[in-house]
Design an enzyme around this catalytic site. Structure first.
Site, short mmCIF file in Angstrom:
data_model
loop_
_atom_site.label_atom_id
_atom_site.label_comp_id
_atom_site.label_asym_id
_atom_site.label_seq_id
_atom_site.Cartn_x
_atom_site.Cartn_y
_atom_site.Cartn_z
N LYS A 188 -10.01 8.81 3.62
CA LYS A 188 -9.13 9.76 2.91
C LYS A 188 -9.36 11.18 3.46
CE LYS A 188 -9.55 6.77 -1.08
NZ LYS A 188 -8.94 6.48 -2.35
N GLY A 240 -10.36 4.10 -6.65
CA GLY A 240 -11.18 5.28 -6.96
C GLY A 240 -11.60 5.38 -8.41
N ASN A 287 -11.25 3.52 4.58
CA ASN A 287 -10.30 4.62 4.47
C ASN A 287 -11.05 5.85 3.99
OD1 ASN A 287 -8.18 6.35 3.94
ND2 ASN A 287 -7.51 5.28 2.07
N HIS A 342 0.11 3.82 1.43
CA HIS A 342 -1.05 3.90 0.52
C HIS A 342 -0.59 4.51 -0.80
CE1 HIS A 342 -4.86 5.13 -1.24
NE2 HIS A 342 -5.43 4.23 -0.44
C1 PEP Z 1 -8.46 3.13 -0.92
O1 PEP Z 1 -8.49 4.31 -0.67
O2 PEP Z 1 -7.63 2.41 -0.35
C2 PEP Z 1 -9.38 2.58 -1.91
C3 PEP Z 1 -9.29 1.31 -2.21
O3 PEP Z 1 -10.27 3.46 -2.49
P1 PEP Z 1 -11.55 3.07 -3.38
O4 PEP Z 1 -12.30 1.99 -2.63
O5 PEP Z 1 -12.33 4.33 -3.49
O6 PEP Z 1 -11.06 2.57 -4.68
#
Ligand code: PEP
Length: 264
Positions: A14, A180, A12, A102
């Protein structure tokens, strides 16, 4: 005998990576991943909307075995919904997966369970696979209500879906406190909730319970992926930050080799 579930590693991106950078990132993945890697694991990228046409052209043109999809979908089919992107637009771009619910959409865009449920249906109306994201905030985990909370989110999104539609969903358990933050759930914590999700799906349909894929997401990295993937009810990962670094993401896709190295 039931087919083993194919692992799925989804990146993902983002709101990162413009369409030029997207081409470079997909090319790096495609050059590095061998046929053997791609036979063992389904690899999926979820770029921003503005990258999708470039990613489609590259993947189709060079016949890369990498799937792509979108990070969100409108609940509406068309019309006066400024800024929205419809399921038919995404399907026309060849997207095969779409995220629904999400935690960043739930938090920053007030996506309540009813909207998430409508997004799951919107994706399926256009023959795309929804990745239904669920997960608890830290205070809910501290109160030890995480399993019941997450199952409530799943129930609300599934509603009265048919067995066929249920079987065509990918679930992603993403504890909000791990997204994150660099804080990964322990493999046992992730398994507890993923196992409970599978249990709930199995109550509705035993065959769906056996076949649906359940991902874990939340700060997954090369260093943590093998332990997570060793859990019986976890079939892949939804990876945010680490999917922007091709070496990290490739390492995550190759989690089997990491697991083997750990045993030596
Ligand atoms: C996500 O965006 O779904 C996610 C799990 O982000 P991260 O791996 O950065 O925690």
């Amino acid at each position: 005998m039931t087919e083993p579930r194919r692992p799925l590693m989804a990146g993902n991106w983002k709101m990162n990576v413009n369409h030029f950078e997207a081409i470079a990132l997909v090319q790096k993945l495609a050059f590095a991943l061998s046929d053997k890697d791609l036979e063992a694991v389904d690899v999926l990228v979820l770029p921003p909307f503005t990258d999708l046409r470039s990613v489609q052209t590259l993947i189709d043109g060079d016949r890369y075995r990498i799937a792509y999809g979108a990070q969100d979908i409108s609940v509406h089919e068309s019309g006066a919904y400024t800024g929205e992107i419809s399921g038919s637009m995404l399907a026309k771009l060849g997207c095969s997966y779409v995220l629904a619910g999400h935690s960043e959409r739930r938090e920053h865009h007030a996506e309540v369970d009813e909207i998430v449920a409508a997004k799951v249906r919107s994706a399926q109306r256009h023959s795309m696979i929804p990745i239904l994201c669920v997960g608890e905030r830290l205070e809910i985990r501290r109160e030890a209500r995480h399993v019941e909370y997450v199952l409530g989110q799943v129930e609300a999104a599934l509603g009265d879906l048919s067995t066929e539609a249920l079987s065509a969903i990918v679930f992603a358990y993403e504890p909000v406190w791990a997204i994150g933050t660099g804080e990964v759930a322990t493999p046992e914590d992730a398994q507890e909730v993923c196992g409970a999700i599978r249990g709930l799906v199995s109550q509705r349909s035993e065959s769906a319970g056996e076949s649906v894929r359940i991902l874990y997401g939340g700060s997954v990295k090369m260093s943590s992926v093998a332990g997570i993937m060793a859990q019986p009810d976890i079939d892949g990962c939804l990876v945010g930050g680490a999917s922007l670094d091709p070496d990290e993401f490739i390492g995550i896709v190759r989690y089997r080799l990491l697991a083997q190295a750990d045993q030596v």
